[in-house]
Scaffold this motif. Structure first.
Motif, PDB file in Angstrom:
ATOM      1  N   ARG A 192    -116.545 -50.849 -15.345  1.00  0.00           N
ATOM      2  CA  ARG A 192    -116.145 -49.320 -15.524  1.00  0.00           C
ATOM      3  C   ARG A 192    -116.192 -49.478 -14.055  1.00  0.00           C
ATOM      4  O   ARG A 192    -115.727 -47.622 -13.833  1.00  0.00           O
ATOM      5  CB  ARG A 192    -118.094 -49.334 -15.864  1.00  0.00           C
ATOM      6  CG  ARG A 192    -118.322 -47.802 -16.550  1.00  0.00           C
ATOM      7  CD  ARG A 192    -119.862 -47.683 -16.673  1.00  0.00           C
ATOM      8  NE  ARG A 192    -119.776 -46.114 -17.430  1.00  0.00           N
ATOM      9  CZ  ARG A 192    -119.982 -45.485 -15.670  1.00  0.00           C
ATOM     10  NH1 ARG A 192    -120.428 -45.859 -14.262  1.00  0.00           N
ATOM     11  NH2 ARG A 192    -120.332 -44.135 -16.498  1.00  0.00           N
ATOM     12  N   LYS A 193    -116.842 -49.655 -13.224  1.00  0.00           N
ATOM     13  CA  LYS A 193    -116.200 -48.892 -11.521  1.00  0.00           C
ATOM     14  C   LYS A 193    -114.458 -48.842 -11.079  1.00  0.00           C
ATOM     15  O   LYS A 193    -114.309 -48.253 -10.647  1.00  0.00           O
ATOM     16  CB  LYS A 193    -116.694 -50.069 -10.269  1.00  0.00           C
ATOM     17  CG  LYS A 193    -118.351 -49.790 -10.633  1.00  0.00           C
ATOM     18  CD  LYS A 193    -119.347 -50.594  -9.681  1.00  0.00           C
ATOM     19  CE  LYS A 193    -120.597 -51.024  -9.553  1.00  0.00           C
ATOM     20  NZ  LYS A 193    -120.784 -51.454  -8.656  1.00  0.00           N
ATOM     21  N   VAL A 194    -113.834 -49.623 -11.853  1.00  0.00           N
ATOM     22  CA  VAL A 194    -112.314 -49.532 -11.548  1.00  0.00           C
ATOM     23  C   VAL A 194    -112.245 -48.407 -12.252  1.00  0.00           C
ATOM     24  O   VAL A 194    -111.728 -47.635 -12.043  1.00  0.00           O
ATOM     25  CB  VAL A 194    -112.026 -50.893 -11.800  1.00  0.00           C
ATOM     26  CG1 VAL A 194    -110.287 -50.699 -11.586  1.00  0.00           C
ATOM     27  CG2 VAL A 194    -112.152 -51.919 -11.046  1.00  0.00           C
ATOM     28  N   VAL A 195    -112.091 -48.563 -14.101  1.00  0.00           N
ATOM     29  CA  VAL A 195    -111.783 -47.360 -14.609  1.00  0.00           C
ATOM     30  C   VAL A 195    -111.887 -46.368 -14.126  1.00  0.00           C
ATOM     31  O   VAL A 195    -111.382 -45.542 -14.769  1.00  0.00           O
ATOM     32  CB  VAL A 195    -111.937 -48.150 -15.943  1.00  0.00           C
ATOM     33  CG1 VAL A 195    -111.629 -47.043 -17.481  1.00  0.00           C
ATOM     34  CG2 VAL A 195    -111.070 -49.196 -15.815  1.00  0.00           C
ATOM     35  N   TRP A 196    -113.542 -45.644 -14.660  1.00  0.00           N
ATOM     36  CA  TRP A 196    -113.909 -44.237 -14.364  1.00  0.00           C
ATOM     37  C   TRP A 196    -113.074 -43.636 -13.351  1.00  0.00           C
ATOM     38  O   TRP A 196    -112.081 -42.671 -13.444  1.00  0.00           O
ATOM     39  CB  TRP A 196    -115.112 -44.611 -13.952  1.00  0.00           C
ATOM     40  CG  TRP A 196    -115.916 -43.307 -13.961  1.00  0.00           C
ATOM     41  CD1 TRP A 196    -116.226 -41.907 -13.753  1.00  0.00           C
ATOM     42  CD2 TRP A 196    -116.559 -42.443 -15.745  1.00  0.00           C
ATOM     43  NE1 TRP A 196    -116.720 -41.231 -13.936  1.00  0.00           N
ATOM     44  CE2 TRP A 196    -116.523 -41.558 -15.542  1.00  0.00           C
ATOM     45  CE3 TRP A 196    -116.254 -42.944 -16.904  1.00  0.00           C
ATOM     46  CZ2 TRP A 196    -117.551 -40.170 -16.493  1.00  0.00           C
ATOM     47  CZ3 TRP A 196    -117.088 -42.594 -17.905  1.00  0.00           C
ATOM     48  CH2 TRP A 196    -117.225 -41.413 -17.718  1.00  0.00           C
ATOM     49  N   PRO A 197    -113.495 -43.880 -11.372  1.00  0.00           N
ATOM     50  CA  PRO A 197    -111.934 -43.478 -11.034  1.00  0.00           C
ATOM     51  C   PRO A 197    -110.577 -43.316 -11.221  1.00  0.00           C
ATOM     52  O   PRO A 197    -109.807 -42.007 -11.138  1.00  0.00           O
ATOM     53  CB  PRO A 197    -112.160 -44.067  -9.659  1.00  0.00           C
ATOM     54  CG  PRO A 197    -113.498 -45.038 -10.037  1.00  0.00           C
ATOM     55  CD  PRO A 197    -113.027 -45.113 -11.062  1.00  0.00           C
ATOM     56  N   VAL A 198    -110.059 -43.990 -12.118  1.00  0.00           N
ATOM     57  CA  VAL A 198    -107.994 -44.415 -11.976  1.00  0.00           C
ATOM     58  C   VAL A 198    -108.436 -43.091 -13.337  1.00  0.00           C
ATOM     59  O   VAL A 198    -107.633 -41.830 -13.552  1.00  0.00           O
ATOM     60  CB  VAL A 198    -108.312 -44.950 -12.888  1.00  0.00           C
ATOM     61  CG1 VAL A 198    -106.875 -45.136 -13.230  1.00  0.00           C
ATOM     62  CG2 VAL A 198    -108.187 -45.796 -11.689  1.00  0.00           C
ATOM     63  N   ARG A 199    -109.307 -42.608 -14.713  1.00  0.00           N
ATOM     64  CA  ARG A 199    -109.509 -41.634 -15.464  1.00  0.00           C
ATOM     65  C   ARG A 199    -109.622 -40.276 -14.579  1.00  0.00           C
ATOM     66  O   ARG A 199    -108.587 -39.856 -15.070  1.00  0.00           O
ATOM     67  CB  ARG A 199    -110.461 -42.052 -15.943  1.00  0.00           C
ATOM     68  CG  ARG A 199    -110.923 -40.869 -17.442  1.00  0.00           C
ATOM     69  CD  ARG A 199    -111.987 -40.937 -18.395  1.00  0.00           C
ATOM     70  NE  ARG A 199    -112.816 -40.091 -17.915  1.00  0.00           N
ATOM     71  CZ  ARG A 199    -113.789 -39.464 -18.545  1.00  0.00           C
ATOM     72  NH1 ARG A 199    -114.320 -39.860 -19.813  1.00  0.00           N
ATOM     73  NH2 ARG A 199    -114.066 -39.470 -17.725  1.00  0.00           N
ATOM     74  N   GLU A 200    -110.012 -39.820 -13.202  1.00  0.00           N
ATOM     75  CA  GLU A 200    -110.266 -39.364 -13.158  1.00  0.00           C
ATOM     76  C   GLU A 200    -108.647 -38.607 -12.070  1.00  0.00           C
ATOM     77  O   GLU A 200    -108.578 -37.385 -12.232  1.00  0.00           O
ATOM     78  CB  GLU A 200    -111.414 -38.925 -12.122  1.00  0.00           C
ATOM     79  CG  GLU A 200    -113.049 -39.475 -12.719  1.00  0.00           C
ATOM     80  CD  GLU A 200    -113.756 -39.436 -11.174  1.00  0.00           C
ATOM     81  OE1 GLU A 200    -113.634 -39.295 -10.129  1.00  0.00           O
ATOM     82  OE2 GLU A 200    -114.715 -38.929 -11.497  1.00  0.00           O
ATOM     83  N   THR A 201    -108.079 -39.953 -11.855  1.00  0.00           N
ATOM     84  CA  THR A 201    -106.919 -39.569 -11.272  1.00  0.00           C
ATOM     85  C   THR A 201    -106.048 -39.345 -11.933  1.00  0.00           C
ATOM     86  O   THR A 201    -104.878 -38.315 -11.956  1.00  0.00           O
ATOM     87  CB  THR A 201    -106.536 -40.597 -10.224  1.00  0.00           C
ATOM     88  OG1 THR A 201    -107.359 -41.599  -9.459  1.00  0.00           O
ATOM     89  CG2 THR A 201    -105.686 -41.120  -9.787  1.00  0.00           C
ATOM     90  N   LEU A 202    -105.813 -39.728 -13.090  1.00  0.00           N
ATOM     91  CA  LEU A 202    -105.033 -39.273 -14.317  1.00  0.00           C
ATOM     92  C   LEU A 202    -105.300 -38.367 -15.228  1.00  0.00           C
ATOM     93  O   LEU A 202    -104.418 -37.221 -15.432  1.00  0.00           O
ATOM     94  CB  LEU A 202    -104.713 -40.510 -15.507  1.00  0.00           C
ATOM     95  CG  LEU A 202    -103.881 -41.162 -15.314  1.00  0.00           C
ATOM     96  CD1 LEU A 202    -102.639 -40.465 -15.123  1.00  0.00           C
ATOM     97  CD2 LEU A 202    -103.867 -42.302 -14.069  1.00  0.00           C
ATOM     98  N   ALA A 203    -106.789 -37.797 -14.707  1.00  0.00           N
ATOM     99  CA  ALA A 203    -106.753 -35.815 -14.833  1.00  0.00           C
ATOM    100  C   ALA A 203    -105.631 -35.328 -14.111  1.00  0.00           C
ATOM    101  O   ALA A 203    -105.472 -33.862 -14.397  1.00  0.00           O
ATOM    102  CB  ALA A 203    -107.969 -35.561 -15.591  1.00  0.00           C
TER     103      ALA A 203
END
Length: 325
Positions: A192-203
């Motif tokens: 989750r610590k990996v995926v959550w910031p990547v989601r914000e980046t793609l946003a």
């Protein structure tokens, strides 16, 4: 290792010289994998990449997106499950990937192998028309897409672990099972610590105001963002499942303890009247008119033993009727 490709609708060409690759006509893609300090510096000099962006890639900071004057920078993470000798030693291993999107060039910098990005390179070399005919923003989308797809492989493995643990909790809960539950829970938190910031980046990349991304490519970035939203939702669901499984395990363990205690209590209760009888007839006072007459009776001992057996049998029958046994 540095791979420099220049491509357009007419074909693909490899370059050894970074300056020549940047000056060539078409879309230039330079991919650095298992990057050394010297290789990163060489690419940064050739494409005038900001030192702070390069420092972010080297220091493996949180995933982010930032716009510079001539390019857009996105830092994302790869994720893979590394296995130890036992299940408890499994962990999520992540590595930074810097994606620099220019007007007619793309630079990707990976400190690790980044095998998923290599597959996109192979697609370019094979002459994938969609990649050759579009600009660097579309190639960057494909890179991000394969990275996110690799997340689902990790999630699929974690899902299989959770299903196996749920079966064990129901069939045969044991002491080792709690360690497995906690191990999967830690993996989910790390993932989750990996995926959550990547989601914000793609946003940030998908919101429509990033200069380096063309309007007709925005929908592809939104698609990757949707996949990440789905991934985060699944992670939350699986984390709840693991917490619920742990509660079920603890309840099953408590229930098992209660069953053992119930049996021990029943056994102790059966022996209470027997102990009382033995204690009473163990008072062997002599030479007194108040002594128990049974002490001198020829059949006193067998009568007491039969009486005790009868009491025990009645109590066992009672406990069985009450479903205590």
């Amino acid at each position: 290792m540095i791979d420099a490709l220049v491509y357009d609708g007419a074909g693909v060409e490899s370059y050894d010289d970074l300056a020549a690759a940047r000056a060539a006509t078409g879309t230039t893609w330079v991919h650095v994998h298992e990057a050394t300090t010297e290789e990163i510096d060489a690419v940064a000099d050739a494409f005038d990449l900001h030192p702070l962006a390069i420092e972010d890639v080297r220091n493996d900071v949180r995933a982010k997106a930032e716009e510079f004057s001539t390019y857009t920078f996105a830092l994302v993470k790869t994720a893979r499950l590394t296995r130890g000798e036992t299940t408890f030693e499994e962990e999520i291993d992540d590595e930074p990937v810097g994606v620099f999107i220019g007007e007619d060039w793309l630079v990707t910098v990976a400190t690790g192998s980044a095998e998923s990005i290599t597959r996109v390179q192979e697609a370019v070399r094979r002459g994938d028309e969609r990649l050759l005919e579009r600009g660097p923003d579309f190639t960057a989308y494909r890179v991000l897409d394969v990275l996110v797809d690799s997340y689902f492989d990790v999630l699929e493995h974690l899902e299989a672990q959770i299903e196996a643990i749920e079966d064990e909790v129901v069939e045969s809960p044991d002491a080792d099972l709690l360690g497995e539950i906690n191990s999967v829970r830690r993996e989910l938190l790390s993932f989750r610590k990996v995926v959550w910031p990547v989601r914000e980046t793609l946003a940030v990349l998908a919101r429509g105001d990033v200069r380096a991304i063309q309007a007709d490519t925005q929908k592809y970035y939104r698609d990757v963002y949707d996949h990440l939203v789905q991934l985060v939702d699944l992670l939350e669901t699986y984390r709840d499942l693991v917490v619920g499984t742990r509660d079920i395990y603890l309840n099953a363990l408590s229930q098992s303890t209660n069953e053992v205690m119930k049996v021990l209590t029943v056994v102790a209760t059966i022996f209470i009247p027997l102990t009382f009888v033995v204690g009473v007839y163990g008072m062997n006072f002599a030479d007194s008119p108040y002594n128990m007459p049974e002490l001198a009776w020829e059949f006193g001992y067998p009568a007491v033993m039969l009486g005790m057996a009868g009491v025990a049998a009645l109590m066992v029958l009672y406990f069985k009727r009450q479903s205590y046994l």
